[in-house]
Design an enzyme around this catalytic site. Structure first.
Site, PDB file in Angstrom:
ATOM      1  N   PRO A 245      41.291  68.142  12.044  1.00 21.43           N
ATOM      2  CA  PRO A 245      41.719  66.831  11.525  1.00 21.43           C
ATOM      3  C   PRO A 245      42.089  66.820  10.042  1.00 21.43           C
ATOM      4  CG  PRO A 245      39.337  66.878  11.718  1.00 21.43           C
ATOM      5  CD  PRO A 245      39.833  68.187  12.281  1.00 21.43           C
ATOM      6  N   CYS A 246      43.216  67.456   9.718  1.00 20.06           N
ATOM      7  CA  CYS A 246      43.676  67.448   8.332  1.00 20.06           C
ATOM      8  C   CYS A 246      44.102  66.046   7.895  1.00 20.06           C
ATOM      9  CB  CYS A 246      44.813  68.451   8.134  1.00 20.06           C
ATOM     10  SG  CYS A 246      46.202  68.236   9.251  1.00 20.06           S
TER      11      CYS A 246
END
Length: 278
Positions: A245-246
């Site tokens: 989850p950048c």
């Protein structure tokens, strides 16, 4: 002990881009003590000079192989003293043999499908080892072209029917994560990157849904507070949307920063997770 000036560290990197220097030789070249230069280099770039050298050799090997060089010529041209050094030095992160990479991934099997999700269309690609790509976009053709460009000679098969059997459960799990019905933590992924990128991606996966971190906070968490740009670069190179989850990393001023799949999607993901957490 004072750190070397920023331009000295940048000069050290320029030397490494041109020559394969040991730490001692590099320190002598820029006029710094080896241990001082090493610490400053890590703070600035998130990698030690030795790790940077190894990463640079991998990139040179990729270029030689993509250019069609014979494997032995590519290995020596990239700066490896022998073929065995390719793997000892970390170039196995190519995810395949150099010969296979030179042939555009020939011999690899990648299975993918395109699914509709609240974020538009998503291409989910997997090898037998795990999900290797989750890409978001509006056009199925564009997503497919991106996958084909990286591995033009791999066996890439669209499997909407869900065969082979390991594909369907992974696609279903990714679809649930994209729709916000799960976090996707139990989805097996195959991440290909440098040692520092792995550390960043692992840190991303520890950020709870509904929370964010700044690039600077993430760098401090990794024990390298000056490596903010390197952290941002690792986030930008993430190829597995949502599962890694950048989108949960923002700038220090609260603005979104970058997102390879578009800022509206990043905002939508953050809004959805904040709502679910509240």
């Amino acid at each position: 002990m004072a750190s070397p000036p920023t331009d000295t560290v940048a000069l050290a990197r320029e030397h490494l881009d041109r020559e394969d220097l040991t730490l001692s030789a590099l320190a002598h070249r820029v006029g710094e003590a080896p241990h001082t230069l090493r610490r400053a280099f890590i703070d600035r770039f998130g990698l030690s000079p030795a790790q940077y050298r190894a990463q640079s050799r991998v990139e040179r090997l990729r270029k030689h192989l993509r250019a069609g060089d014979e494997v032995s010529a590519a290995v020596y041209g990239a700066g490896y003293g022998s073929p065995s050094r390719v793997y000892q030095d970390g170039a196995a992160r190519l995810g395949m043999t150099p010969a296979s990479y030179r042939r555009g991934g020939e011999g690899m099997s990648i299975y993918y499908t395109v699914v509709e999700c609240p974020l538009g269309r998503a291409l989910v690609a997997t090898t037998r080892r795990g999900v290797c790509s989750v890409a978001l976009g509006g056009s199925a053709a564009g997503l497919e072209a991106g996958l084909a460009a990286e591995f033009p000679r791999a066996r890439i098969e669209r499997v909407d029917a869900g065969s082979p059997e390991f594909v369907a459960p992974r696609v279903a799990a990714v679809a649930a994560a994209l729709a916000g019905r799960s976090g996707g933590a139990d989805v097996r992924v195959e991440l290909l990157g440098t040692a520092f990128q792995f550390r960043v991606w692992e840190a991303l996966m520890r950020i709870p849904a509904g929370q964010t971190r700044t690039y600077a906070e993430l760098a401090r968490e990794l024990g390298q507070p000056a490596a903010v740009r390197a952290v941002a670069g690792a986030c930008a190179r993430n190829k597995v949307a949502v599962l890694v989850p950048c989108h949960r990393v923002v700038r220090s001023d609260g603005s979104l920063g970058g997102y390879r799949w578009g800022l509206p999607r990043k905002q939508a993901l953050l809004d959805r997770e904040a709502g679910a957490a509240g």
